[in-house]
Scaffold this motif. Structure first.
Motif, PDB file in Angstrom:
ATOM      1  N   SER A 166       0.817  -1.219   0.000  1.00 40.69           N
ATOM      2  CA  SER A 166       0.000   0.000   0.000  1.00 40.69           C
ATOM      3  C   SER A 166       0.852   1.271   0.000  1.00 40.69           C
ATOM      4  O   SER A 166       0.320   2.360  -0.140  1.00 40.69           O
ATOM      5  N   MET A 196      -4.180   1.257  -3.237  1.00 45.16           N
ATOM      6  CA  MET A 196      -4.041   2.484  -2.454  1.00 45.16           C
ATOM      7  C   MET A 196      -3.865   3.700  -3.376  1.00 45.16           C
ATOM      8  O   MET A 196      -4.422   4.775  -3.114  1.00 45.16           O
ATOM      9  N   TYR A 210     -12.497  15.621  -2.659  1.00 50.41           N
ATOM     10  CA  TYR A 210     -12.052  15.551  -1.271  1.00 50.41           C
ATOM     11  C   TYR A 210     -12.845  14.525  -0.469  1.00 50.41           C
ATOM     12  O   TYR A 210     -13.235  14.751   0.667  1.00 50.41           O
ATOM     13  N   TYR A 213     -11.998  11.451   0.879  1.00 52.23           N
ATOM     14  CA  TYR A 213     -11.013  10.428   1.197  1.00 52.23           C
ATOM     15  C   TYR A 213     -11.601   9.286   2.004  1.00 52.23           C
ATOM     16  O   TYR A 213     -11.208   8.140   1.852  1.00 52.23           O
ATOM     17  N   ILE A 214     -12.535   9.593   2.894  1.00 52.25           N
ATOM     18  CA  ILE A 214     -13.068   8.543   3.767  1.00 52.25           C
ATOM     19  C   ILE A 214     -13.710   7.442   2.944  1.00 52.25           C
ATOM     20  O   ILE A 214     -13.459   6.261   3.174  1.00 52.25           O
ATOM     21  N   TYR A 232     -10.965   5.528   1.030  1.00 52.47           N
ATOM     22  CA  TYR A 232     -10.166   4.655   1.884  1.00 52.47           C
ATOM     23  C   TYR A 232     -10.994   3.496   2.420  1.00 52.47           C
ATOM     24  O   TYR A 232     -10.475   2.409   2.654  1.00 52.47           O
ATOM     25  N   SER A 233     -12.295   3.720   2.626  1.00 53.56           N
ATOM     26  CA  SER A 233     -13.143   2.615   3.087  1.00 53.56           C
ATOM     27  C   SER A 233     -13.227   1.526   2.026  1.00 53.56           C
ATOM     28  O   SER A 233     -13.197   0.331   2.352  1.00 53.56           O
ATOM     29  N   ALA A 254     -10.915   0.861  -0.171  1.00 56.24           N
ATOM     30  CA  ALA A 254      -9.625   0.174  -0.135  1.00 56.24           C
ATOM     31  C   ALA A 254      -9.561  -0.793   1.040  1.00 56.24           C
ATOM     32  O   ALA A 254      -9.088  -1.925   0.901  1.00 56.24           O
ATOM     33  N   LEU A 255     -10.093  -0.355   2.193  1.00 56.03           N
ATOM     34  CA  LEU A 255     -10.064  -1.204   3.388  1.00 56.03           C
ATOM     35  C   LEU A 255     -10.810  -2.512   3.141  1.00 56.03           C
ATOM     36  O   LEU A 255     -10.310  -3.603   3.441  1.00 56.03           O
ATOM     37  N   TYR A 275      -8.804  -4.750   0.810  1.00 57.53           N
ATOM     38  CA  TYR A 275      -7.656  -5.371   1.489  1.00 57.53           C
ATOM     39  C   TYR A 275      -8.111  -6.480   2.427  1.00 57.53           C
ATOM     40  O   TYR A 275      -7.493  -7.537   2.509  1.00 57.53           O
TER      41      TYR A 275
END
Lengths: 230, 249
Positions: B192, B203, B214, B216-217, B220-221, B223-224, B227
């Motif tokens: 990542s 990532m 903007y 990001y949350i 990134y969620s 991506a989480l 993963y």
């Protein structure tokens, strides 16, 4: 000097500059380790108590942490936690980034600590507990005098490994805007106009290597102290 | 999605269009999922290539240390200590700058030096990391096989190669599988960071998607979740393999 492909002189110069940023890395890792140990202890207790809900929560938490990249966890906590708490009318957006970094690192490391603690606890045979009872010790005393010292001796090597990994993970705090050794190295590297970037990162590598060797030595000394129990 | 040049204020106002409770934009989440998902092949490709490189390097180092070959043992020890102590991102940058700078002869690197592909740098970084950890796992697995097994094999007339191939390897594989799995998962999680050298895996894609508007949350969620699914799948596959192998004994 200017025209050599690799300048040892510049490595030493960078090393001296970057050493000023060792304390912030050490502060973040030390606090994360302390908080991680406490959190890890709770997770371990959650796994050991005869309660299905707590067991499930602890196991789920550990699984979640083992599958989440550290960088992602750091970013999610930094960006997500203030927003999440905002909906409960709690404002933490003014907190320092260092607090978020410590929070993320300690949450991550607590999962690994708790795995170590649980396996160390289960490695101690039940006879030890019974022996304690037979000589008339109280439950509390058996835990503090018999179980904990032996479990510590068993857990120490793995705790040491987790500490090394948290030191390494702390280099990711650049992502939320903290200037640690790594972030400062980027600044120094970009000030060389592309001439001496390699030297700067070699210096960073040497600093981390020294820190980790030092930590390994300290753990080895503590292990030696506990060796009479094994 | 938004095109062209929206100002930061416009984007940010959009972000708060539901007022203070605009926590999570589900529509954006759904819309961006396939985009982040498109980074999966690269993440898996890099991880697999790195773990293969790591297995080869790890076997080599473990063999050197078990046979205790003069000089090479010392080099291996230093190498393992180094790779275990230095953060992946620092190794990544050292390797990234090493070849161009050392081949440029000192005069302003970048243009004059030899350039290598970022993918190769990433594979080398994670290969070194995996190699160091796997060498320790392989060594421990080798020593975990009881020496009585070896003696028994010799007593029934097996050659030393046969002993290694038929007796030691099958048992050693079984005992190193849990460690192997955790190194593999560490490599996947570790990749990542490669967006730093402009490789757009999960990532990297998440950062790209998140920087638009903007959000990001949400990015990134996504991506989480990806993963977690990858790591669990790998964990379950290797757990099955472990059970399968232990049934034989």
């Amino acid at each position: 000097m200017q025209n050599s492909a690799f300048s040892i002189h510049f490595v030493v110069n960078s090393l001296v500059t970057l050493l000023h940023y060792v304390p912030i890395t050490l502060l973040i890792t030390a606090l994360s380790i302390c908080l991680g140990l406490v959190l890890g202890l709770f997770v371990t207790i959650g796994q050991l108590v005869p309660n299905r809900v707590l067991n499930g929560l602890s196991i789920g938490f550990i699984a979640l942490m083992r599958g989440t990249p550290m960088l992602l966890l750091l970013l999610l906590i930094y960006y997500g936690l203030p927003l999440l708490l905002q909906s409960f009318a709690i404002d933490i957006s003014g907190w320092n980034q260092v607090v978020f970094a410590i929070l993320a690192l300690s949450i991550n490391i607590s999962a690994y600590f708790s795995e170590t603690m649980r396996s160390a606890y289960s490695a101690i045979s039940a006879d030890q507990y019974e022996a304690g009872l037979s000589v008339g010790m109280s439950n509390k005393r058996i835990i503090s005098r018999i179980i904990v010292p032996q479990a510590t001796a068993i857990a120490l090597p793995n705790i040491g490994n987790s500490m090394i990994s948290i030191i390494k993970h702390s280099s990711l705090v650049y992502a939320i805007g903290i200037t640690d050794i790594y972030q400062q190295a980027q600044t120094v590297a970009s000030s060389t106009f592309g001439m001496r970037q390699l030297e700067v990162f070699v210096a960073v590598a040497l600093i981390y290597w020294m820190i980790c060797i030092l930590v390994e030595r300290i753990i080895a000394v503590i292990e030696g102290r506990f060796s009479y129990l094994r | 999605m938004r095109e062209g040049s929206a100002t930061y204020a416009e984007l940010y106002a959009d972000y708060h269009e539901f007022g203070a409770i605009a926590l999570f934009n589900t529509a954006f989440f759904k819309e961006s999922f396939p985009q982040v998902l498109s980074g999966v092949p690269l993440t898996l490709g890099l991880s697999l290539a790195s773990i293969l490189a790591g297995i080869i390097l790890g076997l080599l180092i473990a063999a050197i240390r078990i046979k205790n070959i003069f000089f090479f043992t010392g080099v291996s020890k230093v190498f393992v200590s180094f790779s275990r102590s230095v953060p992946l991102i620092v190794i990544l940058y050292v390797l990234c700058y090493a070849v161009p700078q050392l081949t440029s002869g000192g005069g302003g690197q970048g243009q004059s030096g030899v350039q290598i592909s970022p993918n190769l740098i990433a594979i080398a970084t994670f290969g070194l990391f995996a190699g160091a950890y796997l060498s320790e796992a392989f060594r421990a697995a080798y020593y975990s096989v009881d020496s009585g097994q070896k003696e028994a094999a010799i007593s029934v007339g097996l050659s030393s190669f046969q002993t290694f191939r038929r007796i030691i390897v099958p048992q050693a594989i079984r005992s190193c599988l849990p460690n192997f799995t955790s190194v593999f998962i560490d490599v996947i999680k570790g990749t990542s960071i490669v967006y730093n050298i402009s490789i757009f895996e999960i990532m990297g894609k998440a950062n790209l998607v998140g920087s638009r508007g903007y959000r990001y949350i949400e990015a990134y969620s996504i991506a989480l979740i990806i993963y977690l699914v990858i790591c669990f799948t790998i964990y379950i596959i290797f757990k099955r393999l472990e059970l399968h192998l232990s049934k034989k004994y």
